[in-house]
Every structure is written in C-alpha cells, then in structure tokens.
Design an enzyme around this catalytic site. Structure first.
Site, PDB file in Angstrom:
ATOM      1  N   HIS A   1      50.061  48.641 -42.446  1.00 21.53           N
ATOM      2  CA  HIS A   1      51.263  48.171 -43.419  1.00 21.53           C
ATOM      3  C   HIS A   1      50.877  49.458 -44.732  1.00 21.53           C
ATOM      4  CE1 HIS A   1      52.970  45.226 -46.366  1.00 21.53           C
ATOM      5  NE2 HIS A   1      52.232  46.049 -47.105  1.00 21.53           N
ATOM      6  N   GLU A   2      49.883  49.758 -44.935  1.00 24.54           N
ATOM      7  CA  GLU A   2      49.623  50.757 -46.061  1.00 24.54           C
ATOM      8  C   GLU A   2      49.836  51.969 -45.654  1.00 24.54           C
ATOM      9  OE1 GLU A   2      49.414  49.326 -48.801  1.00 24.54           O
ATOM     10  OE2 GLU A   2      48.420  47.338 -48.403  1.00 24.54           O
ATOM     11  N   VAL A   3      49.710  52.456 -44.541  1.00 22.77           N
ATOM     12  CA  VAL A   3      49.856  53.763 -43.910  1.00 22.77           C
ATOM     13  C   VAL A   3      51.460  53.917 -43.764  1.00 22.77           C
ATOM     14  CG1 VAL A   3      49.991  55.437 -42.073  1.00 22.77           C
ATOM     15  CG2 VAL A   3      47.914  54.285 -42.783  1.00 22.77           C
TER      16      VAL A   3
ATOM     17  N   LEU B   1      52.817  54.448 -47.662  1.00 20.20           N
ATOM     18  CA  LEU B   1      52.512  56.057 -47.776  1.00 20.20           C
ATOM     19  C   LEU B   1      53.394  56.773 -47.277  1.00 20.20           C
ATOM     20  CD1 LEU B   1      48.562  56.028 -47.308  1.00 20.20           C
ATOM     21  CD2 LEU B   1      49.771  55.896 -49.596  1.00 20.20           C
TER      22      LEU B   1
END
Length: 147
Positions: free
Chosen positions: A133-135, A138
């Site tokens: 989710h975070e990648v 980004l």
C-alpha cells in the site's frame, strides 16, 4: 516532532512518483519523526512523506505498539507471492473511506534505514499489505485505483 497537515485525496502530490532519498542526515531523521507524530494523530498505521507534501521515498509504519515503529527509506518490492488476499484498505488522506483491495499475501522487499544501510526482508499478511500500500502511494498510485 510537529504534526504536519495531511494532504487530502485527490491532491496532485498523491499522484506523483516520489524521488529517491540520497541524503541520510538530520533532515531525514526530522522527517521520520514528523511522519510518526502525524500518523499517530491521524490516526493510522502507515504514512508516506507524500501524504504531507514531501515527495521523497520515505514511509513509516507502526502496525502495533509491541512491534514498534518501522522506517523504510527507498523501499522497493523485489518479489510477490502468487497467493493473494483481500483486505479493506484506507488512507490518512481519505479519512473514513475504505476499499477492498486484492494483493499478494507475501512479499520480499529492500529498503534503507535512517543511516542509509540497505536491508532485505520478507513480509506476509497485514505487514505485506501495508508495505505494498505504501510503496504504491510512493509511486503515485492511490489505493482506490488499485482494486
């Protein structure tokens, strides 16, 4: 450790690919501290620098208090399992909204710590979902556009 304003979806910065971090100095440590304070105030379990308008590849996770805080600088996923799982995902940039997202159940990934040292790890289940989710964020991909 100030709490910074969180950008709200669909702010253009949330659709921007973040630049790699090249300076591992006190400004990175300050950013990590600010991200942690901002994430806890939101509240959330993960946040990227893009959420506060800093377009650098930095994310902080705190999946639970016993596991502690994890800082990932320049994270990249190097392997995905074929087995998948569904998970209701949300974002600090879209409070109260969730969407069911299908993602690989396990991953391997590489990242740097606050000193620039490279690490490689494996993750599965909720941890793997959060890293993916975070990648994605980004990379300018908001979770609502993944499913």
């Amino acid at each position: 450790m100030p709490i910074r304003p969180i950008l709200r979806y669909p702010h253009p910065a949330l659709k921007t690919i973040c630049a790699p971090v090249t300076a591992f100095d006190s400004s990175l440590a300050e950013l990590a501290d600010d991200l942690l304070a901002t994430m806890r105030a939101a509240p959330g379990v993960g946040i990227t620098a893009a959420h506060i308008g800093v377009l650098s590849r930095v994310t902080v996770l705190e999946l639970d208090k016993t596991d502690g805080v994890r800082l990932y600088v320049n994270p990249e996923i190097t392997w995905f399992s074929q087995e998948t799982m569904n998970h209701a995902e949300g974002s600090v940039s879209m409070p109260g909204a969730t969407d069911e997202v299908k993602r690989p159940r396990a991953i391997r990934f590489r990242y740097q710590d606050a000193e620039g040292i490279v690490h490689e790890e494996a993750a599965e289940g909720f941890h793997a979902i959060c890293i993916q989710h975070e990648v994605d964020q980004l990379d300018g991909i908001f979770y609502a556009t993944v499913s």
